[in-house]
Structure formats: C-alpha cells, structure tokens
Scaffold this motif. Sequence first.
Motif, PDB file in Angstrom:
ATOM      1  N   CYS A  93      43.711  34.078  38.383  1.00 25.31           N
ATOM      2  CA  CYS A  93      44.796  33.327  39.026  1.00 25.31           C
ATOM      3  C   CYS A  93      46.054  33.368  38.174  1.00 25.31           C
ATOM      4  O   CYS A  93      47.163  33.540  38.695  1.00 25.31           O
ATOM      5  CB  CYS A  93      44.372  31.883  39.280  1.00 25.31           C
ATOM      6  SG  CYS A  93      43.146  31.691  40.602  1.00 25.31           S
ATOM      7  N   CYS A 160      43.296  31.086  44.608  1.00 26.15           N
ATOM      8  CA  CYS A 160      44.499  30.847  43.801  1.00 26.15           C
ATOM      9  C   CYS A 160      45.635  30.314  44.674  1.00 26.15           C
ATOM     10  O   CYS A 160      46.786  30.750  44.569  1.00 26.15           O
ATOM     11  CB  CYS A 160      44.941  32.113  43.076  1.00 26.15           C
ATOM     12  SG  CYS A 160      43.659  32.891  42.085  1.00 26.15           S
ATOM     13  N   THR A 164      46.521  35.129  45.584  1.00 27.85           N
ATOM     14  CA  THR A 164      45.791  36.396  45.569  1.00 27.85           C
ATOM     15  C   THR A 164      46.017  37.154  46.863  1.00 27.85           C
ATOM     16  O   THR A 164      46.197  38.378  46.867  1.00 27.85           O
ATOM     17  CB  THR A 164      44.283  36.151  45.354  1.00 27.85           C
ATOM     18  OG1 THR A 164      44.097  35.411  44.143  1.00 27.85           O
ATOM     19  CG2 THR A 164      43.529  37.464  45.248  1.00 27.85           C
TER      20      THR A 164
END
Length: 662
Positions: A93, A160, A164
């Motif tokens: 992340c 995240c 993402t």
Amino acid sequence: MDHEGGDMSRSRSLKILEGGNDDDAIDIYEAAANKTARQDYEENVQSSSLLGSIPKWPIKSYIVSIIIGIFLIGVCLALVIPVLVLYTKNRKCDYVSSQLSKFAVVDVEYGAGVKNMSVQLRDMTEEVKKACDVIDTIYLKQVSNLNLALLENLRVTNRCAGKTLDYFLLNFGPWDRMNNNYVFVESDDNHIPDPKPAGSNLYPDDIDAQEFDTWENSLSPAAKKAATGPYFVVRRDRDSRKLLVNKYSDEYEEELKVAATHLNNAANLLTDVRTEIELRSFLTTRAVDLVDNEYSQSDAAYMTVDDVTSTMEIIIGPYDPREDSLLGYKLAFQSYIGVTDPEWSARAQKFTPFLQELQNNLPFDSDMSNQHNLTIGPVKIRVVDQIYSGGTSKLTITSRAFSFPADPVLFQTRGGKRVLLKNIQKAKYDTIMKKLSEEITYRFQLPYWSFDGYFFFIVQKEIMHGLGPQASFVNGEQVNFQTQFGALNLPLEEARADVASLWMTNYLIKNDRLNYNMNLTAEQLVLKVNQKMTDQEITRRSIYVSFLVGQFRKVRYGLDTYQSKGAVLVLSFLLEIGGVVIEHTSVGEEQVVRYSINFSRIDSAVETLMKTLMKIQHTGDVKAATTLFETYSFKKLDKNFIDTLASVANVPVDIKPRYPKY
C-alpha cells in the motif's frame, strides 16, 4: 541419577587431587555410569505393559515433546503469519501510494473548438467514448489473460482504499511500467508472471524468439504472413502444444462487435449530410474493419479527415507496437478523440513542405548516401485538444502526440499523419516542465524557456520519427527495427528523434528556410532588445532549452523505461562532448548545480551522435548499440546528476488527465 553422577565426579576429582592414577578414576566413573544406565533401563522394561520389551517412557516423552513443539510452532505461525501478511500488504500500500503521488491529477483545458462544438458533434462523441471504453477492455486482455479477473478482484476487495485499483488501471495490469515491471498486486488465486512476459498476451507466456523463428520457417507463405501479421495473436494448442494464430476479430470478437456498434451509432448521429462527410465515412468503414480484421479501407478514410474536412480527430484501432517487446510484430489497441485547433495546426503544418529537403540533407555516414534518395510521402499535421482516450494512450505516461501509421516504412513511403495533443502538452508544461526548468536550467538560460519552444520541439521530434533510416539492412535483407534490436529499439529511436529535432531546428534556421513566428515572452523580448538577438536565434535557443529540460523529465520515468534509457544516453554523451555543461552557481546562500546548453558546441555534438545512431539503425549493428548504451549509461552520470534528480523529487513525474464536461 544426577546425584550419583555428581558423587562419582567428586570421587574422581579427589583421586586425582590425591595423586592417584587418572585412568583408574575414569574406569571407576564409567563403570558407575554404565551400572546406573542399566538399572534405569531394567526398571522401565518391567513397567512396560503395552509395548512389551520396548522402552516406554522415552517414546512417550518424545511424542509429547513433538506434540508440544508442533503446537508451539502452530501458535507462533498463527501469530507471525498475519503480522507478516499485514506488513507485506502495508508495504504494498505504501508503495502504490508513493507511485500514485508521482502523477498530478489535472483537469485539462479546452480551446474554442471544443467549447463551440455543435449538439450533433457532442452527441456523436458520447458514442465514440463508449467505443473507447471497450478499447480499454481489449487492451487489458492484450496485456495479460489474468487482467480481467484481477480487475474484478480489486474492485471487490478495495485494496489500499482503492489505490491499488487506480494504479492497476494506470498500468493496465499488475506490473509497474515505471519500475522494471515490478509486481505490485498480491494475487491469491492467480500466479502473476514475474518478469512480465515480453510478448504480453499476444503470444504464449512460455514462447521465446527462437521457438517462434523455428515455427515461422516451417509455415507456408500465407501462414507466415498471418503469424507475423500485426492483427493476429499467437496461441498454443492445449493438447498438441503446437503454435497457431488467431485473428484479433476472433480473439476479441465480443468487444469489437460492441465497439463497432458504437461507431455506427456515432456515424448515424452525423445527420447533416453537408458536413463531416469524411469523418462519417471513417467511422462506418472502421466499424466494418474492426470485425473483418482488415484495416486498409478505414485507414485510407482516416487520412481524408483533416482540418479542411472536419473539426474532429478520432482514431480507434490497433496502432501501438510497444506491447510486443518479444518480436515487434503485433499492435495494441488505442483510441483518441480530439477537436482541432486551426491556429496551432497552421503553425505546425508549415513544416511539411520541407520534409523531403530534410531527408535529403540528413548527416548520414558516407556509406549511407543512398538514404538521401528516399522519397517521403505526404504528411498531414494536426493540432487538437484531446477530450477522451482509451487503450495505450492512457498507459502511465500520457501521450503528447500520435503518429499514423505505426509502421515507419509505410509512413516514409506512403505518408501519414502526425497529431499533436496541445492541451495535454500544455498541462504537462504548466504542471511539470516549468517547475523542472527552475531547478535544472542555468539562470541565464531560463528566459529562453517558453511553451512555444516546447511545442515546436515536440512537433519536430514527431516529424523526425518519420525521417532517416526506417529499417535495418542485414545481409542484404530489410529487417524491422524491433525484430533486429529487440529491447534496444525503442530507447535507440527515442534518442535519435530527440537529437534529430535539434538538428532540424539548426538546419531550418541556419539555411533561412522557415520563420517559426514564435510568440516571444516578456523575458525574451528583453533579450531581443538588450542583446540584439534575432527572433530566430531566440527560437532556436528556446527549443534547445526545452530539449534539455525534457531529457531530465524522461529520466524520472524510471531507469528501466525506454524513454529514460534514451535520455540518459543523450545527456551523458552531450555532457562528455561539451554540448551540455554543468554550472555551479548559487540560489540565495545555497550552492547548487544547474545545467546549460553550450550553444557554440551543441550542434556539432548533436550531429556526431545523430550520425552514430542512424548508422547503427541502418546496419542493424546490435553489438554497437549495446556498447553505446553500456558506455553512456546512468553510471556515466556523476553525483551532480543524482543530486539534481533528488532536488526535483517533489515535482510530479507525469499527469493523470481528467476531461471536464464541455
């Protein structure tokens, strides 16, 4: 037992202290120890009820110990694995957030052409946008057969906080194009290949160039044409494992039929038969060609769409060769929608009468003189404001221009079109280039910096992609650049086109062939008065300084990108030759490093490098290309360069355009 062993040790020690024989003491100690061991064994045998004569308590102890050990290991794993998973996810992340922060989200600007679009054209573009969205899906499939499943998973899991997914869409897959295709997506169900397959999903993952060549040589001429054709994928039969080909129109049949429907709908919305006739023709023929896998008819129709016949610029289809790093045969899908800017188009179009003259006067090596005689086909240059895009045009680094056709040999012989995306260029200029110039350019050359200079540099670079060598000649045969040079092709061509743009500037101005009519800034007007500098010389210097800042911009894409490799080659070569100079100066009380163009040496340095690059391309000298990139690599650049890159770390690497409603 421990107690007895302790007494024997003491007895032995006393005997030794009293001067007795040590061997006797050892014998006594061992006899006692053996007696004790036998007694323990006999007691355990007597107490054994289930195992007969097998010693019982040691096995129980071992089993208990093993069970306890397994339990403790399980507990540790139960505690540690979630922590490691969480740590890994957090790191992923953090990585994705860091990479996304390098892209500035920008609402691009529109000129009068967009704002004055008719209702008919606005309705038409909405249908074409839907076709562009379909192109996104096709391109995802072309990159990887895992992409659609990964995309769905990311939409469901919201990893995240959605970042993402954002970065996945920017890269059209799980590989970070700006970091050597690093896999930034965790997948539980699918194994993501690492490294990314060179042929993407245009070939089987496990194929290499040698296998393809062997297979190709076994085919009939017709089958070989399909195998190497730009609109066919190569697949492997599940049972026989033999290679076979499949048309794009079959491989992406469902999506292409939907895209074709939207294009037909768009054409039908152009109801005024007196206008946009050529655009309507292109849309309808392209709809047919998408499902027929034959693009010649719609390509011809596309060339008729220009500033005279249409206010729109629409391209949709397989044109981009970058996704095929294996052999360079296959083209990936992309799309653009733009609205013309007639004023800026006119400024760019004035270069076209000189293309043949430029080809005839290129600084070829003496044994390449035949290249001067190549006939350059007609070229149209359009400048547009982009209002939407799809496929490879959205891939990480947003395109500033579009060239048609993709095949350089076809472009040189039949002509083509160069489309400049002015509002994208302006967004990059305002968001990135101006900030970089302040941190990179020597203060006495900062006044040369302007959008006009930046624009003209890009126009000329796109033109020079179509001039010079367009194929290698190896053992008397013409070979496609990508096939010959593989991974070196794109950085080689990027470097050549960049320096060729400067050569073109110098040639046109030195020979008084063209008045650029650049709009001078206030700072440039001061130079004109105070230093008695001509408009043409200010234009020349503005283009050169734009080139310099542009090289630093591309290095920041990531050292493994083709743009960065080309820029590092150019910068390190020019620094060595003296065409670019490091200036140690001060900003306030701080000592800093800045870079400047050495205007007395830059042209000879550019010509030397340009000659070298063109000869390598023409002869297909892979060894010379490899040596050149190894010699002028990132290692060649000193600490000053590293410090300069660090000083601009907070400047965005590129933009992520948003298209406001119009």
